[in-house]
Design an enzyme around this catalytic site. Structure first.
Site, short mmCIF file in Angstrom:
data_model
loop_
_atom_site.label_atom_id
_atom_site.label_comp_id
_atom_site.label_asym_id
_atom_site.label_seq_id
_atom_site.Cartn_x
_atom_site.Cartn_y
_atom_site.Cartn_z
N PHE A 14 0.83 -1.20 0.00
CA PHE A 14 0.00 0.00 0.00
C PHE A 14 0.87 1.25 0.00
CE2 PHE A 14 -2.17 -3.27 2.45
CZ PHE A 14 -3.49 -3.23 2.00
N ASP A 15 0.43 2.26 -0.72
CA ASP A 15 0.93 3.61 -0.51
C ASP A 15 0.31 4.13 0.79
OD1 ASP A 15 2.14 6.11 -1.01
OD2 ASP A 15 0.35 6.84 -2.05
N GLY A 16 0.85 5.23 1.31
CA GLY A 16 0.35 5.77 2.57
C GLY A 16 -0.73 6.83 2.40
N PHE B 15 -1.36 -0.84 -4.21
CA PHE B 15 -2.39 0.20 -4.27
C PHE B 15 -1.75 1.58 -4.08
CE2 PHE B 15 -4.61 -3.59 -2.64
CZ PHE B 15 -5.65 -3.68 -3.56
N ASP C 13 -2.43 6.05 -4.97
CA ASP C 13 -3.37 7.06 -5.46
C ASP C 13 -2.84 7.80 -6.69
OD1 ASP C 13 -2.59 10.17 -3.98
OD2 ASP C 13 -1.42 8.35 -3.66
#
Length: 298
Positions: free
Chosen positions: A158-160, A270, A272
């Site tokens: 995951f991105d943060g 994932f 954004d």
């Protein structure tokens, strides 16, 4: 106490390679698409970008001696009639998927709460945006390998900011620059970040992990973020405050994420930002989370 299942919804085009029939839909319209699907309904579909991820999710239930820990459901804009080809392919590939919603061209996101779903993976960006706006984790599978990474363990990265966390800090970075962002994160280091759209999904993964000895967990998670010290401290304290374990945390300070995701062996990543997804997709399956300031129309 009964364990609550993790429920992941996938679209037909995320699960299988439907490029050929989708091209018919795009160029000739819905009626031609329906005729095409019915004509070819006995032809088995090849795996799509989300196929290996779904297989690894389903394999986790094999590790659970009691009730299933998760379920995969199908949310599809196909009609029930044209959806026969999808279920024929599900049966051929021996995927334990029994529940589905076929909505005949209408976005299926409204069925997320009825199914109790926590994540929607789709190839339709509009459906993903609607699902996120409704308060559920969702991502557009952009590209990547349809074959599984090595090993049986499911590895999710995951991105943060704007994914696991809210985009409040990202907004400061975008609007006021890196220096102001870094100063804000130093000042707010002991104040947990608000949750982003994937907080609950990560918590559900953590719940599954807690059913296993850490050395035998079927899931491994990673945070792969452009943040660097000193902005790392707030992230660490936030996860601690949430009571959620993240197995690996990579603070890259702006370095390209692809090589690190390959080293981690991510089954999916994932993020954004579309640019990060595109570079990651050279190495792993990538999914765009169209949430937060980066994705707002100028």
């Amino acid at each position: 106490m009964k364990k609550q299942k993790l429920v992941v919804a996938v679209s037909s085009r995320a699960l299988f390679d439907l490029d050929e029939s989708h091209a018919v839909f795009e160029t000739q319209g819905k009626e031609a698409f329906c005729r095409y699907q019915i004509k070819h309904e006995d032809e088995i579909l090849a795996p799509g970008y989300g196929f290996s991820l779904v297989k690894k999710f389903l394999a986790i239930n094999d590790s659970s001696p009691n009730e299933p820990l998760l379920e995969i459901i199908l949310l599809s804009q196909n009609s029930a009639d044209t959806g026969l080809r999808i279920f024929n392919s599900i049966a051929h590939h021996k995927l334990n998927i029994t529940r589905a919603a076929f909505t005949s061209g209408v976005s299926p996101y409204a069925y997320m709460p009825a199914f109790g779903a926590h994540l929607f993976l789709s190839a339709n960006a509009d459906d993903v945006v609607k699902t996120l706006d409704a308060g559920f984790a969702a991502a557009t599978i952009m590209s990547g390998s349809s074959t599984a990474t090595q090993g049986q363990q499911l590895r999710i990265a995951f991105d943060g900011d704007a994914v696991l966390f809210s985009d409040e800090s990202e907004r400061i970075y975008q609007e006021q620059g890196l220096a102001v962002f870094a100063e804000n994160e130093r000042n707010e280091a002991k104040n947990p970040l608000p949750g982003g759209p994937f907080k609950d999904f990560l918590a559900r993964l953590h719940h599954i992990q807690m059913q296993f000895d850490p050395e035998q967990s079927p899931i491994r998670t990673a945070l792969v973020t452009a943040r660097a010290a000193p902005a790392h401290e707030r992230v660490v304290r936030t996860l601690r405050a949430w009571g959620i374990r993240i197995d690996e945390a990579l603070f890259l300070g702006g370095m390209s994420k692809g090589a690190f995701l390959k080293a981690f062996g991510a089954d999916i990543f994932f993020d954004d930002q579309k640019g990060h997804c595109e570079s990651a997709a050279v190495h792993v399956a990538a999914a765009h989370v169209p949430h937060g300031i980066t994705n707002q129309k100028k």
